[in-house]
Design a protein around this motif. Structure first.
Motif, mmCIF file in Angstrom:
data_model
loop_
_atom_site.group_PDB
_atom_site.id
_atom_site.type_symbol
_atom_site.label_atom_id
_atom_site.label_comp_id
_atom_site.label_asym_id
_atom_site.label_seq_id
_atom_site.Cartn_x
_atom_site.Cartn_y
_atom_site.Cartn_z
ATOM 1 N N SER A 285 0.939 -1.170 0.069
ATOM 2 C CA SER A 285 -0.014 -0.074 0.001
ATOM 3 C C SER A 285 1.030 1.248 -0.021
ATOM 4 N N CYS A 286 0.687 2.110 -0.972
ATOM 5 C CA CYS A 286 1.480 3.206 -1.279
ATOM 6 C C CYS A 286 0.814 4.453 -0.894
ATOM 7 N N ALA A 287 1.347 5.296 0.162
ATOM 8 C CA ALA A 287 0.600 6.586 0.657
ATOM 9 C C ALA A 287 1.300 7.614 0.092
ATOM 10 N N GLY A 288 1.203 8.230 -1.122
ATOM 11 C CA GLY A 288 1.978 9.319 -1.832
ATOM 12 C C GLY A 288 3.244 9.119 -1.609
ATOM 13 N N HIS A 289 3.866 8.071 -1.609
ATOM 14 C CA HIS A 289 5.291 7.645 -1.729
ATOM 15 C C HIS A 289 6.125 7.320 -2.855
ATOM 16 N N PRO A 290 7.207 7.343 -3.145
ATOM 17 C CA PRO A 290 7.763 6.950 -4.550
ATOM 18 C C PRO A 290 7.411 5.451 -4.550
ATOM 19 N N PRO A 291 7.284 5.114 -5.772
ATOM 20 C CA PRO A 291 7.049 3.538 -6.062
ATOM 21 C C PRO A 291 8.202 2.671 -5.721
ATOM 22 N N PRO A 292 7.681 1.389 -5.302
ATOM 23 C CA PRO A 292 8.759 0.468 -5.172
ATOM 24 C C PRO A 292 9.334 0.102 -6.728
ATOM 25 N N LEU A 293 10.654 -0.541 -6.375
ATOM 26 C CA LEU A 293 10.990 -0.959 -7.739
ATOM 27 C C LEU A 293 11.365 -2.533 -7.563
ATOM 28 N N LEU A 294 10.708 -3.290 -8.500
ATOM 29 C CA LEU A 294 10.715 -5.154 -8.316
ATOM 30 C C LEU A 294 11.525 -5.169 -9.610
ATOM 31 N N LEU A 295 12.755 -6.035 -9.386
ATOM 32 C CA LEU A 295 13.610 -6.481 -10.471
ATOM 33 C C LEU A 295 13.511 -7.752 -10.681
ATOM 34 N N ASP A 296 13.359 -8.321 -11.819
ATOM 35 C CA ASP A 296 13.372 -9.799 -12.238
ATOM 36 C C ASP A 296 14.492 -9.883 -13.020
ATOM 37 N N GLY A 297 15.520 -10.269 -12.555
ATOM 38 C CA GLY A 297 16.937 -10.385 -13.446
ATOM 39 C C GLY A 297 17.246 -8.919 -13.705
ATOM 40 N N ASP A 298 17.435 -8.634 -14.984
ATOM 41 C CA ASP A 298 17.533 -7.307 -15.319
ATOM 42 C C ASP A 298 16.529 -6.340 -16.211
ATOM 43 N N CYS A 299 15.470 -6.940 -15.640
ATOM 44 C CA CYS A 299 14.167 -6.297 -15.986
ATOM 45 C C CYS A 299 13.563 -5.525 -14.840
ATOM 46 N N PRO A 300 13.603 -4.343 -14.761
ATOM 47 C CA PRO A 300 12.936 -3.479 -13.648
ATOM 48 C C PRO A 300 11.606 -3.045 -14.090
ATOM 49 N N ALA A 301 10.715 -3.226 -12.816
ATOM 50 C CA ALA A 301 9.453 -2.545 -13.149
ATOM 51 C C ALA A 301 8.969 -1.889 -11.808
ATOM 52 N N PHE A 302 8.707 -0.677 -12.060
ATOM 53 C CA PHE A 302 8.093 0.058 -10.545
ATOM 54 C C PHE A 302 6.808 -0.309 -10.411
ATOM 55 N N LEU A 303 6.233 -0.597 -9.248
ATOM 56 C CA LEU A 303 4.968 -0.811 -8.771
ATOM 57 C C LEU A 303 4.206 0.519 -8.592
#
Length: 654
Positions: free
Chosen positions: A533-551
């Motif tokens: 749950s994100c309350a106005g905060h910068p998005p978490p970053l999830l990395l699958d190997g070398d493939c980054p994706a922001f939540l």
């Protein structure tokens, strides 16, 4: 010609010296007030007409003319039969025989009463002026000397009249006036100059004005004016120097205001000593808490200065204890310094010192150190420069005291911040954790960023990163309250959305006027899911190997913005191996770049670091994304390496 002379009122006369026979024309007789037929025609008959006051001078003058054979021009008074005096101007020339004897004198005469009256009127006016005035005729004879000039000449006003200027004693007027006079005589143009007239006791401005009748000279004493000009020039120089020093002081003060550490202040002092004071070396010594004196090493220094610092670090300067004890500056030549401290010879020789200054650094009346300035060439310190150096040292002292307090407060703040943050991270099978915290680059107060990680009784792992706006005691207090509340709600097995909702309600009810952001994530290793749950905060970053994706889903505004707001949450299924980065905005935000660009940098660096260990990844992010210095905010970074079997698909759920 005779008609023209008569018309002009000019009489003609001739004196046969040998026969003592004086012949006048009618105009000459009329000018003397004598009937031409009754004039006896002798020199005595002529002298009987002369005013008694002028008679002795005129007789002597005629004797000189007969003896020397020179021509003459004289003015004198005659008394007419009715008793009225008349001024006559008589000009004569000499006729001599083969033996050189004067045999005849011929000449002319005119009525000079009007001319004399005009001269006397002008003379009376010139007597009132403050300048010395001299009037010369065309034969360079004095015809007028006013009272001021007579005092300068040391004579009566009448004494030099009739004398030729060039016949005077040369030392009386001096070569400067003679040169100026001859220039005016030659050019017939006004001339002026200033020179020292020793005989007159001062410096004079002299102006000469040629005219058809002669030359008029004005002497004006300019000693007072020169003193005033010298005083004005000295004042201008002093003001200019004061302005320059004020500018130097302003520049140094501004630079000191930007310094944050003791070496920073030392650099400012050294540069100012080089650029503004012309010193060849500047050394700063501070008294530590234990009372010992230590040398501060600036970052800007030459190899030669480094050697000197080594010598001084080992021995100190001889005068430092006395300057610290008396709180008085010393400005010494090499000889003066060695006279008081003969054992300092080796140091002065090593430094090639000609002049040395020890200036105490004083704060609240207490010396905290000494600035030592060394010059290889001779240097003289006047009172203004000594005062300036003392003032400059005062500014440096306060800057040093400020940064020393800054460093102490920074240490305390960092210690307080780290005391609030977790002392160690929990351990969970299949998960590796790492965290970093850095304070703001230019703030001494404790910040509001925090992170937390805890394993719940259910075996789930809760990760939290939050950021309270601002710095100082209020931010630290709110941060501590939110951290402890979030931990308590997590231990009660509340889901992330309920935790952010409750934190927001607590903050809104506190009326603290402080905002905060947070992201709460729960990792279920059994299900291989991540709920956040994100309350106005910068998005978490999830990395699958070398493939980054922001939540990138934001589940509600900043904490405390709206009372009783229910925040949302999302769930994603994790791949077999993944990395998760939670962080505060201090990692990515910069005033000179957009947040989109900064997030892209974070994703790129994180993806390129896939093969690094988790700790190495965190260090690289701090170096390449946050940067080594100049941060405007604190930053937290909480990273997790997630291992184990599972699907590689990411399926957000509501």
């Amino acid at each position: 010609m005779l008609l023209a002379l008569d018309t002009a009122g000019v009489g003609i006369w001739e004196w046969d010296v040998a026969a003592n026979r004086l012949r006048w024309d009618q105009r000459t007789a009329d000018l003397h007030g004598v009937e031409l037929g009754s004039f006896a025609g002798t020199a005595e008959a002529f002298f009987s007409c002369v005013h008694p006051s002028d008679l002795p001078f005129l007789r002597a003058r005629m004797d000189t003319v007969l003896a020397t054979g020179e021509s003459f021009l004289e003015e004198f008074r005659v008394v007419r039969p009715d008793g009225s005096p008349v001024w006559l101007q008589v000009r004569g020339g000499i006729v001599g025989d083969d033996a050189g004897r004067v045999v005849r004198v011929t000449g002319i005469c005119t009525d000079a009463t009007g001319l004399r009256a005009g001269r006397e009127q002008a003379g009376r006016a010139l007597q009132q002026v403050s300048d010395g005035v001299l009037v010369f005729d065309n034969d360079s004879r004095f015809v007028f000397v006013n009272t001021v000039m007579s005092r300068l000449l040391g004579c009566d006003t009448c004494e030099p009249v009739g004398e030729q200027f060039l016949d005077l004693e040369p030392s009386l007027m001096g070569p400067a006036f003679e040169k100026l006079y001859l220039q005016a005589l030659d050019t017939q143009l006004p001339v002026e100059s200033e020179a020292d007239y020793a005989a007159f006791g001062g410096h004079f401005e002299v102006r000469l004005f040629p005219s058809p009748e002669g030359i008029t000279a004005y002497f004006r004493n300019v000693d007072e004016r020169r003193r005033a000009e010298a005083h004005r020039a000295a004042l201008i120089t002093s003001l200019s120097s004061a302005l320059g020093r004020a500018r130097q002081l302003f520049d140094v003060t501004a630079a000191l205001g930007q310094a944050l550490t003791v070496p920073d202040v030392a650099d400012v002092i050294v540069r100012s000593a080089w650029d503004d004071l012309g010193a060849d070396c500047a050394i700063i010594m501070l008294v530590g808490d234990e009372g010992r004196v230590r040398v501060v090493t600036p970052t800007v220094q030459s190899e030669r200065i480094s050697r000197l610092l080594e010598l001084i670090s080992a021995r100190g300067t001889a005068a430092t204890p006395d300057v610290l004890r008396t709180a008085r500056a010393r400005f010494d030549s090499r000889a003066e310094h060695l006279a008081d401290y003969p054992h300092a010879r080796s140091l002065l020789e090593a430094a090639a010192v000609a002049w040395i200054a020890h200036i105490p650094l004083i704060v609240s009346g207490k010396p905290i150190g000494v600035i030592v300035l060394l010059w290889e060439s001779e240097r003289v310190f006047d009172a203004d420069e000594r005062a300036f150096l003392t003032t400059l040292a005062g500014h440096c002292a306060h800057a040093l005291e400020r940064v020393r307090l800054y460093e102490k407060q920074l240490s305390v703040s960092e210690a307080l911040q780290r005391a609030i943050l977790p002392q160690r991270l929990p351990e969970l099978a299949g998960v590796e954790l790492a965290a970093r915290y850095l304070p703001a680059g230019r703030d001494v107060d404790v910040g509001g960023d925090w992170y937390d990680a805890l394993v719940l009784p259910t075996g789930e792992l809760t990760l939290i990163v939050g950021d309270v706006g601002g710095h100082g005691l209020r931010a630290a207090t709110v941060m501590a309250e939110l951290r402890h509340a979030a931990r308590a709600y997590a231990l009660l097995s509340h889901p992330p959305a309920m935790i952010t909702s409750q934190l927001s309600s607590n903050l809104a009810a506190s009326d603290s006027a402080v905002y905060a952001t947070a992201v709460v994530a729960c990792l279920d290793m059994a299900e291989k899911t991540l709920t956040w749950s994100c309350a106005g905060h910068p998005p978490p970053l999830l990395l699958d190997g070398d493939c980054p994706a922001f939540l990138e889903v934001v589940h509600g505004p900043i904490l405390g913005a709206v009372d009783n707001l229910a925040y949302r949450q999302d769930t994603v299924t994790l791949p077999t191996r993944a990395r998760l980065l939670l962080y505060s905005d201090g990692l990515v935000e910069r005033r000179d770049a957009s947040i989109t660009d900064r997030l892209a940098v974070l994703a790129t660096v994180a993806a390129q670091s896939d093969t690094l260990s988790l700790d190495a990844l965190c260090d690289r992010l701090l170096t390449e994304v946050a940067g080594p210095s100049g941060r405007e905010d604190d930053l937290c970074l909480l990273a997790a390496d997630i291992h184990g079997p599972g699907s590689r698909t990411r399926t957000p759920t509501g």
